[in-house]
Design a protein around this motif. Structure first.
Motif, PDB file in Angstrom:
ATOM      1  N   LEU A  93      11.424   2.245   3.589  1.00  9.32           N
ATOM      2  CA  LEU A  93      12.328   1.462   2.746  1.00  9.32           C
ATOM      3  C   LEU A  93      11.633   0.220   2.206  1.00  9.32           C
ATOM      4  O   LEU A  93      11.826  -0.159   1.048  1.00  9.32           O
ATOM      5  N   TRP A  94      10.816  -0.418   3.040  1.00 12.57           N
ATOM      6  CA  TRP A  94      10.075  -1.608   2.629  1.00 12.57           C
ATOM      7  C   TRP A  94       9.154  -1.265   1.463  1.00 12.57           C
ATOM      8  O   TRP A  94       9.089  -1.992   0.462  1.00 12.57           O
ATOM      9  N   GLY A  95       8.449  -0.147   1.564  1.00 14.64           N
ATOM     10  CA  GLY A  95       7.594   0.285   0.465  1.00 14.64           C
ATOM     11  C   GLY A  95       8.398   0.572  -0.800  1.00 14.64           C
ATOM     12  O   GLY A  95       7.993   0.221  -1.906  1.00 14.64           O
ATOM     13  N   LEU A  96       9.560   1.193  -0.627  1.00 14.26           N
ATOM     14  CA  LEU A  96      10.414   1.508  -1.780  1.00 14.26           C
ATOM     15  C   LEU A  96      10.947   0.252  -2.467  1.00 14.26           C
ATOM     16  O   LEU A  96      11.157   0.260  -3.682  1.00 14.26           O
ATOM     17  N   GLU A 115       0.837  -1.210   0.000  1.00 14.53           N
ATOM     18  CA  GLU A 115       0.000   0.000   0.000  1.00 14.53           C
ATOM     19  C   GLU A 115       0.866   1.253   0.000  1.00 14.53           C
ATOM     20  O   GLU A 115       0.550   2.231  -0.685  1.00 14.53           O
ATOM     21  N   ILE A 116       1.942   1.234   0.763  1.00 14.06           N
ATOM     22  CA  ILE A 116       2.872   2.368   0.794  1.00 14.06           C
ATOM     23  C   ILE A 116       3.429   2.594  -0.611  1.00 14.06           C
ATOM     24  O   ILE A 116       3.444   3.717  -1.114  1.00 14.06           O
ATOM     25  N   TYR A 117       3.873   1.519  -1.233  1.00 12.45           N
ATOM     26  CA  TYR A 117       4.402   1.621  -2.599  1.00 12.45           C
ATOM     27  C   TYR A 117       3.359   2.213  -3.545  1.00 12.45           C
ATOM     28  O   TYR A 117       3.663   3.109  -4.338  1.00 12.45           O
ATOM     29  N   GLN A 118       2.137   1.738  -3.469  1.00 11.42           N
ATOM     30  CA  GLN A 118       1.088   2.229  -4.365  1.00 11.42           C
ATOM     31  C   GLN A 118       0.838   3.725  -4.148  1.00 11.42           C
ATOM     32  O   GLN A 118       0.611   4.462  -5.108  1.00 11.42           O
TER      33      GLN A 118
END
Length: 173
Positions: free
Chosen positions: A50-53, A19-22
């Motif tokens: 960082l996990w989202g990235l 979700e962070i990435y989106q």
């Protein structure tokens, strides 16, 4: 949903990282997001950012090329193994040039790839990065191979053993 430090602090799942990435992808501001959150002093915020990235494509991550040195500094200085692993994952996906090779980072990678106290994910990322940096110089590649040949391999996890074997056999590029 609006990105906040509090939201990042509360992310503990793969779905949350996606979700962070989106959300980052929707804004298209990978660099701004990384500069704002990836170096946060609260490791939970930095870890989630960082996990989202890490979900981004290599093309999307290329926007972070301008902060590669800051990412390298973070990987070498953080005490948090999750932040270190995720930061190394991003660095490993960025372009690396002979002209901007950092010997302090190469030394760091050599130290952490052979440390049996280090987590296997960090060991393998350091090994991949050391290989990439050494590939610019035949004498460094020889040193890397000698180091790998000298390892007491029984003490390492399968991921490290497999990558070591691939490098020594010339099957890793």
């Amino acid at each position: 949903m609006t990105m906040t430090s509090e939201r990042l602090r509360q992310t503990f799942s793969e779905g949350g990282a996606q979700e962070i990435y989106q959300d980052i992808q929707a804004t298209g501001d990978f660099l701004g997001f990384a500069q704002r959150y990836a170096f946060d002093s609260d490791y939970r915020v930095a870890r989630s950012a960082l996990w989202g990235l890490t979900k981004a494509t290599n093309e999307e991550l290329s926007a972070l090329q301008v902060i590669q040195n800051e990412l390298i500094d973070q990987a070498m200085q953080t005490e948090n193994s999750s932040v270190r692993r995720l930061t190394l994952n991003i660095i490993e996906r960025l372009k690396m040039d002979e002209d901007n090779l950092r010997t302090d980072f190469l030394d760091f990678c050599f130290e952490h790839m052979v440390s049996i106290e280090e987590f296997p994910g960090i060991q393998t990322l350091c090994l991949k990065l050391a290989f990439r940096m050494c590939s610019f110089y035949p004498e460094l590649m020889d040193e890397l191979k000698r180091t790998l040949e000298a390892l007491e391999i029984d003490y390492y996890k399968p991921a490290v053993k497999c990558l070591r074997k691939r490098i020594l056999s010339g099957m890793f590029r």
